[in-house]
Design a protein around this motif. Structure first.
Motif, PDB file in Angstrom:
ATOM      1  N   ALA A 157       0.837  -1.199   0.000  1.00 23.90           N
ATOM      2  CA  ALA A 157       0.000   0.000   0.000  1.00 23.90           C
ATOM      3  C   ALA A 157       0.874   1.253   0.000  1.00 23.90           C
ATOM      4  CB  ALA A 157      -0.923   0.003   1.220  1.00 23.90           C
ATOM      5  N   GLY A 170       1.712   4.203  -3.117  1.00 18.70           N
ATOM      6  CA  GLY A 170       1.303   5.568  -2.787  1.00 18.70           C
ATOM      7  C   GLY A 170      -0.048   5.706  -2.122  1.00 18.70           C
ATOM      8  N   ARG A 171      -0.582   4.605  -1.586  1.00 17.95           N
ATOM      9  CA  ARG A 171      -1.901   4.690  -0.974  1.00 17.95           C
ATOM     10  C   ARG A 171      -1.834   4.982   0.520  1.00 17.95           C
ATOM     11  NH1 ARG A 171      -6.719   3.185  -2.743  1.00 17.95           N
ATOM     12  NH2 ARG A 171      -6.988   4.843  -1.258  1.00 17.95           N
ATOM     13  N   LEU A 172      -0.670   4.764   1.128  1.00 17.37           N
ATOM     14  CA  LEU A 172      -0.545   5.003   2.569  1.00 17.37           C
ATOM     15  C   LEU A 172      -0.161   6.470   2.813  1.00 17.37           C
ATOM     16  CD1 LEU A 172      -1.007   2.588   4.424  1.00 17.37           C
ATOM     17  CD2 LEU A 172       1.430   2.562   4.914  1.00 17.37           C
ATOM     18  N   ARG A 173      -0.613   6.973   3.928  1.00 19.23           N
ATOM     19  CA  ARG A 173      -0.239   8.341   4.288  1.00 19.23           C
ATOM     20  C   ARG A 173       1.269   8.403   4.514  1.00 19.23           C
ATOM     21  NH1 ARG A 173      -4.304  11.807   5.190  1.00 19.23           N
ATOM     22  NH2 ARG A 173      -6.358  10.853   5.453  1.00 19.23           N
TER      23      ARG A 173
END
Lengths: 196, 196
Positions: free
Chosen positions: A139, A143-146
């Motif tokens: 993730a 690039g989906r995680l903060r």
DNA sequence: GTCCCTCCCTAACGAACGTTAGGTATGCTG
DNA sequence: CAGCATACCTAACGTTCGTTAGGGAGGGAC
């Protein structure tokens, strides 16, 4: 005929898992397990080397079933980071409450186990946790995680919340619980504010 | 002069909290506590009625300190739902790792406690949890909580993650940990997607 | 029929533990 | 100095538990 042996051994293990889960490892007695199995305490030693070895077998079986539930859930879900994590949450909670006492016993009793038993269970457990870290790292790399969130911390945070359910959740609508947890983990409990 | 009495009693309680935390309640012996305190096992009974009553005192002191940390943190923070929840996360984690063994001992040993001891500790514990529920309910009524999230579930989810830290967190940068947890709880671990 | 293996039992051992009864030193009080 | 409360000790009691040694019933093998 070995069926009787397997029956008794399996029965002892199941009863032990239930009692370890309900009363804790140290407060559970071999005499209590034997009584519920319709057997005398000394007879346990025909099937197991010691009380510790029973716990060892239970912890191993527990993490194995949890891992199987996870693998199964991941295979059936969409192959993208979000769907995989949501599926993992459902699978983990499902394993705790719908796969017998072994899974819940593993989660609850692991930290009370004698260090030697704990060490053996840790091997398989680390592999399971690595699967979670992999999911969250994927993730992250996509690039989906903060940005400020590390996968390792996120895993500990999430598994902490998931495993704590065995202390309070009364088996009921597990899917709804998993949905709520997934929503909170993925999107947060708060509604984002556009200004301020 | 009662200073010696208070000293020994306090010392015994502190040592007991540390050992309950490290070895669990049942595996901790009065002889072990007494030895570390430089006292004989029988002497404990001058200060306490029983082993259970020691645990009772420790659990009470632990939840009291956690609650004090929370109240203090809430008073110093902004009086809006978001700031209050973030402050609560910092206060709770700070209490677990920076206020001695009593707080961590409460969290770890509570679920292993004999039912009678547990019942007495539950009174104060319920009040503490009610504070959390109040915070989250205020967030809900002011429209800041996601619609599908119930304050009660959110509290169990969050406190589960927070309390699980005692199993893995090595005291270090607690503020950074609290920031990461607050970020995940409030905004989620994932970046929202605008399209798809 | 004899042997042997499986499976469980009886009976006890030894250790560890929470707990208690009774004793002792210390120091304050009158 | 006598009396008393405090703070701790010694030594044990009774229980519970994990564990073990040895025995016995039952059935399959030959």
């Amino acid at each position: 005929m070995t069926s009787t042996l397997i029956d008794t051994r399996t029965r002892l293990l199941g009863i032990a898992a239930e009692q370890f889960l309900a009363r804790g490892y140290v407060e559970t007695t071999l005499r209590g397990i034997a009584a519920e199995a319709g057997v005398k305490a000394g007879s346990i030693y025909y099937h197991f080397d010691s009380k510790d070895s029973m716990l060892e077998a239970i912890l191993g079986e527990g993490i194995e079933r949890i891992a199987a539930s996870l693998e199964s859930g991941l295979a059936d879900a969409g192959q993208n980071p979000l769907d995989q994590v949501v599926a993992a949450i459902h699978a983990h909670l499902g394993a705790l409450f719908e796969h017998g006492a072994f899974t819940a016993c593993h989660v609850k009793v692991f930290h009370q186990a004698p260090s030697e038993v704990k060490a053996k269970a840790t091997v398989r457990r680390d592999a399971y946790e690595a699967t979670w870290t992999r999911l969250l790292t994927e993730a992250e790399t996509s690039g989906r995680l903060r940005p400020m969130i590390e996968p390792g911390i996120a895993r500990l945070y999430l598994l902490g919340a998931l495993n704590a359910t065995i202390e309070w959740f009364t088996p009921g609508d597990i899917a709804a619980l998993a949905d709520a947890f997934a929503e909170m983990f993925v999107n947060g409990a708060f509604i984002p504010r556009w200004k301020e």
